[in-house]
Design a protein around this motif. Structure first.
Motif, short mmCIF file in Angstrom:
data_model
loop_
_atom_site.label_atom_id
_atom_site.label_comp_id
_atom_site.label_asym_id
_atom_site.label_seq_id
_atom_site.Cartn_x
_atom_site.Cartn_y
_atom_site.Cartn_z
N THR A 1 -69.76 -2.14 26.83
CA THR A 1 -69.90 -2.96 25.63
C THR A 1 -68.58 -3.60 25.22
N PHE A 2 -67.50 -2.83 25.26
CA PHE A 2 -66.21 -3.37 24.85
C PHE A 2 -65.67 -4.39 25.84
N ALA A 3 -66.06 -4.27 27.11
CA ALA A 3 -65.64 -5.27 28.09
C ALA A 3 -66.27 -6.62 27.77
N LEU A 4 -67.55 -6.63 27.39
CA LEU A 4 -68.21 -7.87 27.02
C LEU A 4 -67.59 -8.45 25.74
N TYR A 5 -67.33 -7.59 24.77
CA TYR A 5 -66.73 -8.03 23.52
C TYR A 5 -65.32 -8.59 23.76
N SER A 6 -64.59 -7.95 24.65
CA SER A 6 -63.24 -8.41 24.99
C SER A 6 -63.28 -9.80 25.63
N LEU A 7 -64.22 -10.01 26.55
CA LEU A 7 -64.36 -11.31 27.18
C LEU A 7 -64.67 -12.39 26.15
N ILE A 8 -65.59 -12.08 25.25
CA ILE A 8 -65.98 -13.06 24.23
C ILE A 8 -64.79 -13.39 23.32
N CYS A 9 -64.02 -12.36 22.95
CA CYS A 9 -62.87 -12.58 22.05
C CYS A 9 -61.78 -13.40 22.72
N ARG A 10 -61.67 -13.33 24.03
CA ARG A 10 -60.64 -14.11 24.72
C ARG A 10 -61.04 -15.57 24.86
N HIS A 11 -62.32 -15.84 24.92
CA HIS A 11 -62.78 -17.20 25.11
C HIS A 11 -63.15 -17.90 23.81
N ALA A 12 -63.25 -17.13 22.73
CA ALA A 12 -63.56 -17.71 21.42
C ALA A 12 -62.85 -16.88 20.36
N LYS A 13 -62.41 -17.53 19.29
CA LYS A 13 -61.66 -16.84 18.25
C LYS A 13 -62.63 -16.16 17.29
N VAL A 14 -63.14 -15.02 17.73
CA VAL A 14 -64.11 -14.28 16.93
C VAL A 14 -63.63 -12.87 16.63
N SER A 15 -62.45 -12.51 17.10
CA SER A 15 -61.95 -11.15 16.88
C SER A 15 -61.50 -10.98 15.45
N LEU A 16 -61.77 -9.79 14.88
CA LEU A 16 -61.31 -9.50 13.54
C LEU A 16 -59.95 -8.81 13.55
N LEU A 17 -59.44 -8.44 14.74
CA LEU A 17 -58.12 -7.83 14.82
C LEU A 17 -57.08 -8.88 14.45
N PRO A 18 -56.26 -8.63 13.43
CA PRO A 18 -55.40 -9.70 12.89
C PRO A 18 -54.05 -9.85 13.56
N ASN A 19 -53.68 -9.00 14.50
CA ASN A 19 -52.30 -9.04 15.02
C ASN A 19 -52.21 -9.68 16.39
N ARG A 20 -53.05 -10.68 16.65
CA ARG A 20 -52.96 -11.39 17.92
C ARG A 20 -51.72 -12.26 17.97
N GLN A 21 -51.12 -12.37 19.15
CA GLN A 21 -49.95 -13.21 19.34
C GLN A 21 -50.18 -14.15 20.51
N VAL A 22 -49.44 -15.24 20.51
CA VAL A 22 -49.49 -16.17 21.62
C VAL A 22 -49.04 -15.47 22.90
N ALA A 23 -48.07 -14.56 22.76
CA ALA A 23 -47.55 -13.85 23.93
C ALA A 23 -48.61 -13.06 24.66
N ASP A 24 -49.64 -12.61 23.94
CA ASP A 24 -50.69 -11.81 24.58
C ASP A 24 -51.42 -12.61 25.66
N GLU A 25 -51.52 -13.90 25.48
CA GLU A 25 -52.26 -14.72 26.42
C GLU A 25 -51.50 -14.95 27.72
N ALA A 26 -50.23 -14.51 27.76
CA ALA A 26 -49.45 -14.61 28.99
C ALA A 26 -49.58 -13.36 29.85
N LEU A 27 -50.31 -12.36 29.37
CA LEU A 27 -50.51 -11.14 30.16
C LEU A 27 -51.29 -11.46 31.43
N SER A 28 -50.93 -10.79 32.51
CA SER A 28 -51.62 -11.04 33.77
C SER A 28 -53.08 -10.63 33.71
#
Length: 791
Positions: A94-121
């Motif tokens: 379940t969390f894998a699907l939610y993670s995929l959706i959050c990466r492709h659309a801004k629907v996450s409620l976690l407020p501490n996202r950074q631009v640097a996170d998107e550079a992770l391999s």
């Protein structure tokens, strides 16, 4: 299995057939334990009350047809050929699907996202977002905050149903296996023997959890393999012995004939038939431990044929034994001379299946905790070699008590089956909904395709779900009640956590305030390292200002540490630490962001203090190598700036490389210019497009092998001075500064909010593990700062 073989981001070449077959064999004990024991109770639960086995055999043939097509459509087509492909870096669930959706659309409620996170391999997108146009579904989801909350509640509901399945599966599987003793006992003896034996086995099963499954895990695959060969052999025997023409019942015609004859009773009996797919979700949830090919091969060529043969064999036997209609069970179709060995193998297989769902429950609670959706609990990693094998003591004993209560309270397969069936179908419905979103948002397929997937499989699962819900008073109330209780706990914890973060964000102190602290204000710097834990990824937290106000001194080396989760399963150790300065180099203040994925092992180092000092030392060397004259951040006009807007990834990396990206950060207030590193920006609200560059640090050994760098480092007196101060501060001692929070609702808040925060959250906070224990802070070095949050 070693984690380096279980993560797709670390696997660079295609697995050989030998490895795939070995993984397929190993998956039997972990993935298919629950699914393989379903023949023990499907027919017994189906014919418990609603329908009866008649001379025409229409009921038994109709049930077999339903079982065959349900296994084929839901388990084989939906999971094996579609859902398993919706993996997140090789991880499923379940969390894998939610993670995929959050990466492709801004629907996450976690407020501490950074631009640097998107550079992770591991923050990879199998299909990059379309630049020309976005789908209407994506725009709709991103626009409405209520849909973000609804999506999270849907994920939490699926998670809670998995936990409910962890309570019900051990009870029904062990009880069904032990119930074979009824053929050798009178009814009175059976009632007083089966329940105690089942409870004894369950107590032993849960009592052995703290040893870890790796000690006996080598037995799991052989047990399930022997069980599958056993039930398939019995099926073949019964087919040729009693009714070789039973294969005709596989026709869909018998399903319509079954429903036409039985009517409402037949529809209600579907609650027992759906138990044939119990455990199908484990194929997706345990994907990260194996591979897509291994799970597909194991199910398609072994598990699926064995289950079909087992059900056909039972139907063939029952079609010629109508006198057994009052005692329909798996064991009556077993020849008497092999019945005892089969009972023993069945009990062992039920224990293996129960172990798989218990381990899965531990795993999903750990994931919920890492995403701030579950109170902190103790997580023990039972194996140093096998990744993901964990044990949670509090949850283990709660599950044991609930399993025993279910066994003693229900006392029959019918009620257990009704409860288990509803939990299973709820999880499958959640998976179907999330997968349909993945098809649109992540795979960029036409919405009509996702709608077809949702309607086709959703209608099948809704049919079974309705048959389970109608039996609310006959056992189905248990998973609903349990799910509502757990969803309430998880949502209250998550909601209050976000509100605390927003309070910290709006009450953080400016960098200028920190730089102004000095002897002129009566503030002194004392020897040592002060590690300030905060949820903020930028700015100075309010708890530090309160600390300085009450104790006008802070340490010579100051480090603001943020431990955060990112929407990926794993963060490679080389990319875990983001390190930067807070203010000019002379101030000796730093920021360190430690990033974990939702399946990562938190605090997986023996000494966090030593690890942190090493990363700081590497950052200092790297920082001075980039700007030998002045290590302070430089703005576009060439002047020095003191804001903490430069962060570098510190770790053992390949030769350094730059990633230029144009992102849209979301922040309450952003005034940072473009710099040649990762900008430290908190994402909260849309403010505009700002370009960012990501620069990765290089391996420290690269400096050692290059004489020019060695000469440069040795000649730089300021570099040596800063490193010397760091190591001297480490010798002087380290203090860990944490906030000790009390949260209360604002005046004028609704009664529901006051109850949730003032009583619910604070009760959970007082009775769960403290942040100092979770972070492994030495008690002698702990400094707690009291904070009252009004949210």
């Amino acid at each position: 299995m070693d984690p380096k073989y279980s993560r797709c981001w670390s696997a660079s070449k295609k697995e050989s057939w030998k490895n795939i077959l070995l993984l397929a064999y190993q998956s039997l004990g972990v993935v298919y334990g629950d699914l393989s024991i379903s023949p023990l109770y499907v027919f017994k639960s189906t014919f418990a009350e609603d329908i009866h086995h008649s001379e025409t055999n229409e009921e038994i043939f109709g049930t077999l047809s339903f079982v065959f097509w349900t296994l084929t459509l839901v388990t084989l087509f939906k999971y094996v050929f579609i859902v398993l492909r919706a993996d997140d870096n090789g991880e499923g669930g379940t969390f894998a699907l939610y993670s995929l959706i959050c990466r492709h659309a801004k629907v996450s409620l976690l407020p501490n996202r950074q631009v640097a996170d998107e550079a992770l391999s591991t923050y990879k997108m199998e299909h990059p977002p379309e630049e020309k146009s976005s789908s209407r579904v994506k725009l709709l989801l991103e626009k409405h905050k209520s849909l973000h909350t609804a999506l999270l509640i849907l994920v939490l509901l699926g998670t809670c149903m998995v936990i409910g399945d962890g309570v019900l599966t051990p009870a029904i599987s062990v009880f069904s296996a032990v119930s074979g003793l009824e053929l050798y006992m009178s009814k009175e003896q059976h009632e007083y023997a089966v329940i105690p034996i089942t409870c004894f086995i369950l107590v032993c099963l849960f009592a052995l959890q703290h040893y870890g499954t790796h000690r006996v895990g080598f037995l799991f695959a052989p047990v399930v393999l022997v069980w599958l060969l056993c039930i398939s052999s019995l099926g073949v025997y019964n087919i040729f012995r009693w009714n070789p023409y039973v294969y005709k019942a596989l026709s869909p015609y018998y399903m319509f004939k079954f429903l036409k004859k039985t009517g409402k009773s037949g529809w209600m009996s579907l609650g027992g038939i759906l138990l044939c797919i119990t455990g199908s979700e484990a194929m997706f949830a345990d994907l990260g431990h194996f591979s897509y090919d291994a799970i597909q091969i194991a199910f398609t060529f072994l598990v699926y044929p064995a289950l079909i043969l087992a059900y056909m064999g039972q139907a063939a036997y029952l079609s010629e034994h109508h006198d057994a209609s009052s005692q329909i069970s798996f064991y009556i179709s077993v020849p008497e001379h092999v019945r005892w060995p089969v009972i023993i193998i069945a009990i062992l297989a039920s224990v293996v299946g129960s172990q798989a769902i218990i381990s899965g429950t531990f795993s999903i609670i750990n994931q919920s905790q890492s995403l701030g959706c579950f109170p902190r609990v103790k997580v023990v990693h039972t194996s140093d070699k096998i990744h993901g094998q964990i044990y949670i003591p509090e949850i283990n004993w709660m599950l044991m008590i609930l399993c025993i209560a279910v066994t003693i309270g229900f006392r029959d397969v019918k009620h257990m089956g009704n409860a288990s069936g509803l939990a299973v179908m709820a999880v499958m419905l959640v998976t179907t909904c999330l997968t349909s979103l993945v098809i649109i948002l992540c795979w960029h397929k036409p919405p009509i395709l996702a709608l077809s997937f949702l309607v086709f499989f959703g209608s099948i699962e809704l049919l079974y779900f309705s048959a389970s819900v109608i039996k609310f008073l006959e056992g189905a109330w248990l998973p609903i009640l349990l799910a509502l209780f757990l969803v309430t706990i998880m949502f209250v914890w998550h909601y209050t956590t976000i509100k605390k973060y927003e309070y910290d964000l709006h009450n953080k102190v400016s960098l200028e305030w920190l730089l102004a602290l000095g002897p002129s204000l009566g503030i002194s710097r004392v020897p040592g390292i002060g590690i300030v834990f905060t949820d903020l990824t930028s700015g100075i937290p309010a708890n530090f200002s309160r600390f300085v106000t009450n104790l006008p001194a802070f340490h010579r080396i100051l480090v603001f540490v943020c431990i955060k989760s990112v929407p990926v399963p794993y963060v490679p150790p080389a990319e875990r630490y983001l390190v930067g300065r807070v203010g000019p180099s002379a101030h000796r203040s730093y920021r360190c962001i430690v990033r974990y994925g939702y399946r990562d092992v938190h605090q997986d180092v023996d000494s966090f203090e030593s690890e942190l000092v090493d990363k700081l030392a590497n950052f200092i060397r790297y920082n001075w190598s980039q700007s030998p004259v002045n290590s302070d951040p430089v703005n576009e006009e060439g002047g020095s700036q003191s804001s903490d807007c430069r962060l570098a990834v510190i770790g053992v990396m390949a030769p350094d490389f730059d990633i230029e990206e144009s992102m849209q950060p979301e922040s309450v207030s952003v005034s940072f210019p473009t710099v040649h590193s990762v900008s430290d920006v908190i994402e909260m609200e849309n403010v505009g497009v700002v370009e960012r560059r990501v620069r990765f640090a290089v391996d420290e050994s690269k400096f050692d092998s290059d004489s020019e760098f060695e000469v440069a480092f040795a000649a730089d007196a300021q570099l040596q001075e800063e490193l010397q101060e760091l190591y001297e501060a480490q010798q002087a001692g380290t203090a860990f500064i944490l906030g000790h929070s009390h949260v209360k609702a604002k005046q004028g808040s609704s009664i529901l909010k006051r109850l949730a925060i003032n009583f619910g959250y604070n009760f959970l906070r007082r009775n769960c593990r403290g942040a100092d224990v979770a972070l492994k802070v030495p008690p002698v070095s702990l400094l707690e700062v009291g904070m009252v949050y009004v949210v």
